[in-house]
Enzyme design. Sequence first.
Site, short mmCIF file in Angstrom:
data_model
loop_
_atom_site.label_atom_id
_atom_site.label_comp_id
_atom_site.label_asym_id
_atom_site.label_seq_id
_atom_site.Cartn_x
_atom_site.Cartn_y
_atom_site.Cartn_z
N ASP A 158 0.85 -1.20 0.00
CA ASP A 158 0.00 0.00 0.00
C ASP A 158 0.89 1.25 0.00
O ASP A 158 1.68 1.44 0.93
CB ASP A 158 -0.90 0.01 1.24
CG ASP A 158 -1.96 -1.09 1.23
OD1 ASP A 158 -1.67 -2.20 0.76
OD2 ASP A 158 -3.09 -0.83 1.72
N LYS A 221 -7.19 3.29 -3.26
CA LYS A 221 -7.54 3.30 -1.83
C LYS A 221 -7.76 4.74 -1.40
O LYS A 221 -7.07 5.64 -1.86
CB LYS A 221 -6.39 2.63 -1.07
CG LYS A 221 -6.46 2.69 0.44
CD LYS A 221 -5.28 1.91 1.04
CE LYS A 221 -5.12 2.21 2.53
NZ LYS A 221 -3.96 1.52 3.12
N LYS A 257 -10.31 0.11 -2.13
CA LYS A 257 -10.10 -0.10 -0.70
C LYS A 257 -10.50 1.17 0.04
O LYS A 257 -10.04 2.26 -0.30
CB LYS A 257 -8.65 -0.47 -0.39
CG LYS A 257 -8.39 -0.64 1.12
CD LYS A 257 -7.01 -1.19 1.43
CE LYS A 257 -6.70 -1.10 2.92
NZ LYS A 257 -5.36 -1.64 3.27
#
Length: 306
Positions: A158, A221, A257
């Site tokens: 991430d 995300k 996400k």
Amino acid sequence: MAHHCDCEYDHKHESGSVQTDRYHEAFNRFEPALSDVQTTETVNTLLEKHFQENFTPEVLKNIHGCIDLTSLTSLDTKESIWKMVDTVNDFEGTRPDVPNVAAICTYPLFVETVKQALTAQNVKIASVAAGFPSSQTFMEVKIAETAMAVMQGADEIDVVINLGYFMEDNFEELTEELQEIKESCRGAHLKVILETGALVSAENIQRASILAMYSGADFIKTSTGKSYPGATIEAAYTMCKAIKTYHSITGNKVGIKISGGVRTAEDAVKYYTIAKEILGEEWLNKELFRIGASSLVSDIEKRLGK
């Protein structure tokens, strides 16, 4: 007429503008983002219509299996991370009807600890990397940190886009960096954090989504959960719309996400509802839908009962 053509030709060959055109060409393939007011209205209408029908035990079970159980604090220790992994190990098999969390997400330093501690099946190891959460470090460091986390056993990485580059329209360096990071992921999935709370407007969120997807993001995300407002339903809506259009253009499915402040079952079901209405059932699994959270797991387990 001829003169006009020359001008256009000259303009194209000014330094940098060819690149800029490439990005604007990509932006122009997408419907313009709704205004912020329109986005809020649209989202509220969708939730009024569909929230209740999704607030069911079945949906909560599905969401439980889409959670990235996360700990990202300066006080994390091997022991505290090991304990967190143990809760995931202990859950395994206790509720055959409830899938275990999708992943455990930590700082790079703890990837090895998670790998040693984890006995639960099918739970991925995720690591933040690349100068998280500010992303303000050298590209070489970002690439090295990503590669090292993968080497230690991370299945997912991430990272945050470089917001400084984004704000000054330096899309060239922003995308080059993401592509290099993606390459150093090897087989690991790349989740690109847009930090929607810093981007603020729907237009910025849409553009950042497009840049991340064209740079090879497997997921986009919302937030880091640090120093800026976390996820909002509006941001999720704008991202889902961009994912849908990107899929129709390229055939590629990018996941979404949600992270930053999702603590209750109600919150989670709202995001689930938006993803379901915009992207459809095929996105509602851990391959394409995640929620990054720490306290959400216990809230959902409490709602479901023993």
